[in-house]
Scaffold this active site. Structure first.
Site, mmCIF file in Angstrom:
data_model
loop_
_atom_site.group_PDB
_atom_site.id
_atom_site.type_symbol
_atom_site.label_atom_id
_atom_site.label_comp_id
_atom_site.label_asym_id
_atom_site.label_seq_id
_atom_site.Cartn_x
_atom_site.Cartn_y
_atom_site.Cartn_z
ATOM 1 N N GLY A 32 0.514 -1.215 -0.291
ATOM 2 C CA GLY A 32 0.034 -0.009 0.135
ATOM 3 C C GLY A 32 1.350 1.660 -0.387
ATOM 4 O O GLY A 32 1.401 1.778 1.464
ATOM 5 N N TYR A 33 1.073 1.623 -1.289
ATOM 6 C CA TYR A 33 2.726 2.534 -1.542
ATOM 7 C C TYR A 33 1.570 3.926 -2.017
ATOM 8 O O TYR A 33 1.411 4.813 -2.111
ATOM 9 C CB TYR A 33 3.123 2.626 -2.239
ATOM 10 N N GLU A 38 12.017 -3.361 -4.375
ATOM 11 C CA GLU A 38 11.185 -3.800 -5.285
ATOM 12 C C GLU A 38 12.287 -3.592 -7.223
ATOM 13 O O GLU A 38 11.534 -4.467 -8.311
ATOM 14 C CB GLU A 38 10.323 -2.208 -4.853
#
Lengths: 395, 375
Positions: free
Chosen positions: A133-134, A249
């Site tokens: 949840g960014y 990521e």
């Protein structure tokens, strides 16, 4: 025989014995990938579950993590050998997971012992599937501009707000989430929280993409109660955790520029569609030239990936180098799929036909266009390289 | 083996960097050019290379060299590239040594190379574009051979003490078999050299062999089996040229970034403009990838791997593309001053073009890759 040679021989033997034939086939679509989690459905291919469990048993879903957290405890050299041996027999990843590639490394660095013991083994065994949840609707590339709030309510945080582009939020069990805990400081007012997606007040809505898929979701938080023990790192210092995780990521996404295990879909596809002329060359000389020049770059990037991993493990990589890898890898991947479409001609355009394997080529091509947007756009990566590596001045 | 330089190699890189920057910076090239130096490089500097041990870097210790590998040779070449130093190092200590290394010829030539007495030239190309097609003929004559034909783009060919020549002893131009590699001494009769000044101010000769007689012991390796030492020569030469290009492209990028930090326009350093930042960052990415490709090729060559040939083509093509980008962007970002002879950046552009062409350009090597992959 050196101990590494022994390790290679034993690994090769074990993989030969234990990797099911269906797990050595190329991954054809998103639904072919095992993401684990409470809602995983293995009815279509029970081999997936068997293979994941067998690998997890040895800690090989996360070979370089410590054994106490479900890892294999392998050294960098052993991990490399395991990956090489898996590649050699075209073995798939037993488990794909944001828990492995993103949250795990962050928890190993910033988590408390209790958090590590609670979450890491479940990630390693594929029991809990995580989402990230960014991004938020009004923040975009300005990630630190996020507004989702977490109020301190004594024994818990009360979370309210909205996330967007949450990959697989509708299929995930838990979320790792950036929240605002202080409005007076932009980057210094962000905290890093973990919580169960089944908590009251969490809802998701898939976003349909141009590829016809909806891996992304809008995610809404309406008075979600999150226990205080789920804060990772210090209060208001979540940006450090976030940045560390973003590096991982980018590293993961940059891998998209690499050829998938076994074969070469671009070259094989082009030969199948266009054919070879009497001298053994691709019958379309311009397509051949484009593919050949692309393959030069792809092979060079493969060497770069090897170098990057080696430097990372030795602590020699520049901390901003993942930005370069992400930028290069995703741009390369877009080019690859553009060429695959060119090689496929009108056959590759068919959206739902058998001929096109359900529009696999076109959908994959459309999906890659997001590679240079998600995880920080190419422009953001170039900004980071310019400022942090080349140390060019700010305006 | 991890894909980065180990401690010894890093130390060698530091030594080479200091040495070349001190003894042969860009102004050394300028002064050779401005005086129309007929040799094209400095024999004194070559002697100093010998004193540093660089000349014998790939020559086994038993033959008086350092017994190191292509990674170490590349470390020196990168600094030669960064300083645009005119030097016979690539042709002599890398390409020629790779061909001579496993032949009976080593005893005759290695001492001179190590001591900095001997300069070698490589005569392979017969046309303006590199290719392995060899038409030049070598016919048996008495105890030896008689060479007839022409070669071009032979760096230092007009002053070299030793010329390595690929000629045909059997078959026709495009055959891989039937090539023989010869070590021809410079004073051979009926050999004439016509040096041409190239865009980067270096000299490369057109050679004419008008019935040049050589002894049988001039053959490197076996008669008709010259493709073996020739392959070793080309692999080393291509990898070395790639390493030198890393220096050229990296040097141009460093100059450009420094300029972006110093030059002001519109009341700000131009390096703060996002349009220029993105161009510079893109150059950085391309050069980093090229660097990895070169190191990969060097490692595989040193290991004698079957995968080396492909890796060498990848390295040569990638460095040609990345370095071309770096020098072009360098001139562009320098603006008008980049077009002046007084400023160094244009020298980088000229050298990059020559090295990109040497031993096959990006298209040639992409084609090699495609052939090897069967398409």
């Amino acid at each position: 025989m050196s101990s590494l040679e022994t390790f290679r021989a034993e690994t090769r033997a074990w993989l030969k014995e234990n990797v099911p034939a269906s797990m050595r086939e190329p991954v054809r679509s998103d639904t072919d990938i095992n993401w684990g989690g409470r809602r995983a459905d293995y009815a279509k291919n029970p081999d997936q579950k068997w293979y994941m469990d067998a690998m997890a048993e040895r800690g090989w879903t996360v070979p370089d993590w410590p054994t106490e957290y479900g890892g294999g405890g392998l050294s960098p050299a052993e991990t490399k050998i395991l990956r090489e041996e898996m590649r050699r027999i075209k073995a798939r990843n037993p488990l794909n997971s944001f828990g492995i590639s993103m949250l795990g490394p962050a928890l190993l660095k910033y988590g408390t012992e209790a958090q590590k013991l609670k979450h890491l083994p479940k990630i390693a065994r594929g029991e809990i599937r995580w989402c990230q949840g960014y991004s938020e609707p009004n923040a975009g590339s300005d990630l630190a501009g996020l507004a989702t709030s977490a109020e301190d309510r004594g024994d818990h945080f009360l979370v309210n707000g909205q996330k967007v582009w949450t990959s697989y939020a509708d299929k995930a069990d838990w979320i790792f989430c950036l929240v605002r805990t202080d409005r007076t400081s932009k980057q210094g007012g962000i905290s890093f929280l973990l919580f169960d997606m089944e908590s009251e007040g969490v809802s998701t809505r898939p976003i349909l993409l141009i590829s016809g898929y909806s891996p992304f979701c809008e995610t809404f938080f309406d008075n979600v109660k999150v226990p205080k023990e789920n804060l990772v790192g210090e209060l208001n210092k979540g940006w450090d955790v976030a940045k560390y995780l973003l590096g991982h990521e980018r590293e993961m996404i940059s891998g998209m520029g690499l050829q998938s295990s076994g074969g070469n879909p671009l070259v094989d596809g082009a030969i199948a569609m266009v054919g070879l002329d009497e001298s053994g060359r691709l019958a379309d000389p311009l397509l051949r030239a484009q593919i050949a020049l692309f393959e030069v770059r792809a092979k060079a990037f493969s060497a770069m990936s090897e170098r990057f991993i080696d430097e990372l493990k030795a602590g020699k990589a520049h901390p901003a180098q993942p930005s370069m890898m992400k930028y290069y890898g995703t741009e390369l991947n877009k080019t690859r799929h553009e060429l695959m479409m060119a090689a496929g001609g009108s056959d590759a355009l068919e959206w739902d036909s058998m001929q096109s394997n359900g529009g696999a080529a076109a959908r994959a091509w459309l999906r890659t266009k997001g590679n240079s947007i998600e995880g920080g756009t190419s422009e953001i990566q170039l900004n980071i390289i310019a400022k942090r590596i080349l140390e060019l001045p700010s305006q | 083996m991890p894909l980065y330089l180990n401690d010894e190699q890093t130390m060698l890189a530091d030594t080479a960097r200091d040495f070349v920057a001190q003894h042969a910076p860009v102004k050394h090239l300028r002064s050779l050019r401005d005086t129309s130096d007929p040799t094209g490089f400095s024999r004194d500097l070559w002697k100093q290379f010998a004193e540093m041990g660089f000349t014998g870097i790939l020559i086994p210790e038993g033959d008086g060299g350092l017994g190191l590998g292509h990674i170490e040779a590349g470390v020196v070449l990168e600094e030669i590239g960064r300083n645009l130093s005119p030097s016979p190092f690539l042709a002599t200590s890398v390409a020629a040594v790779a061909a001579l290394n496993h032949s009976a010829q080593r005893d005759r030539w290695f001492f001179g190379i190590v001591s900095g007495e001997t300069v070698a030239a490589i005569a392979v190309d017969e046309k303006a574009k590199h290719g392995t097609g060899i038409a030049m003929r070598a016919e048996r004559s008495g105890n030896g051979f008689r060479l007839t034909g022409t070669k071009q783009f032979v760096a230092h060919g007009h002053v070299a003490d030793l010329i390595l020549v690929a000629a045909r002893t059997a078959g026709s131009a495009e055959d891989e078999q039937g090539i023989t590699l010869f070590a021809v001494p410079k004073d051979a009769a009926n050999l004439s050299a016509d040096p041409r000044r190239l865009a980067d101010s270096s000299l490369a000769a057109h050679l004419t062999f008008d019935g040049v007689e050589v002894d049988a012991d001039a053959v490197i390796g076996e008669v008709d089996q010259g493709s073996l030492p020739l392959k070793a020569l080309l692999a080393a030469g291509r990898t070395g040229a790639s390493a030198e290009m890393l220096g050229v492209g990296g040097g141009a990028a460093d100059m450009t970034v420094a300029y972006l930090k110093e030059r002001k326009q519109f009341g700000a350093h131009i390096g703060s403009f996002q349009a220029l930042q993105h161009r510079a960052a893109h150059v950085y990415a391309e050069m980093e990838v090229a660097r990895a490709a070169v190191l990969k090729a060097q490692q595989l060559l040193d290991a004698g791997s079957d995968e080396a040939e492909t890796a060498v083509s990848v390295a040569k093509a990638t460095t040609a593309l990345a370095t071309t980008l770096s020098v072009q962007e360098g001139v562009q970002m320098h603006g008008g001053i980049g077009m002046t002879d007084e400023y160094d950046i244009g020298f980088y552009m000229k050298r990059a073009r020559v090295l990109a062409e040497l031993f096959g350009d990006a298209n040639y090597h992409a084609d090699q890759l495609a052939r090897a992959a069967g398409y």
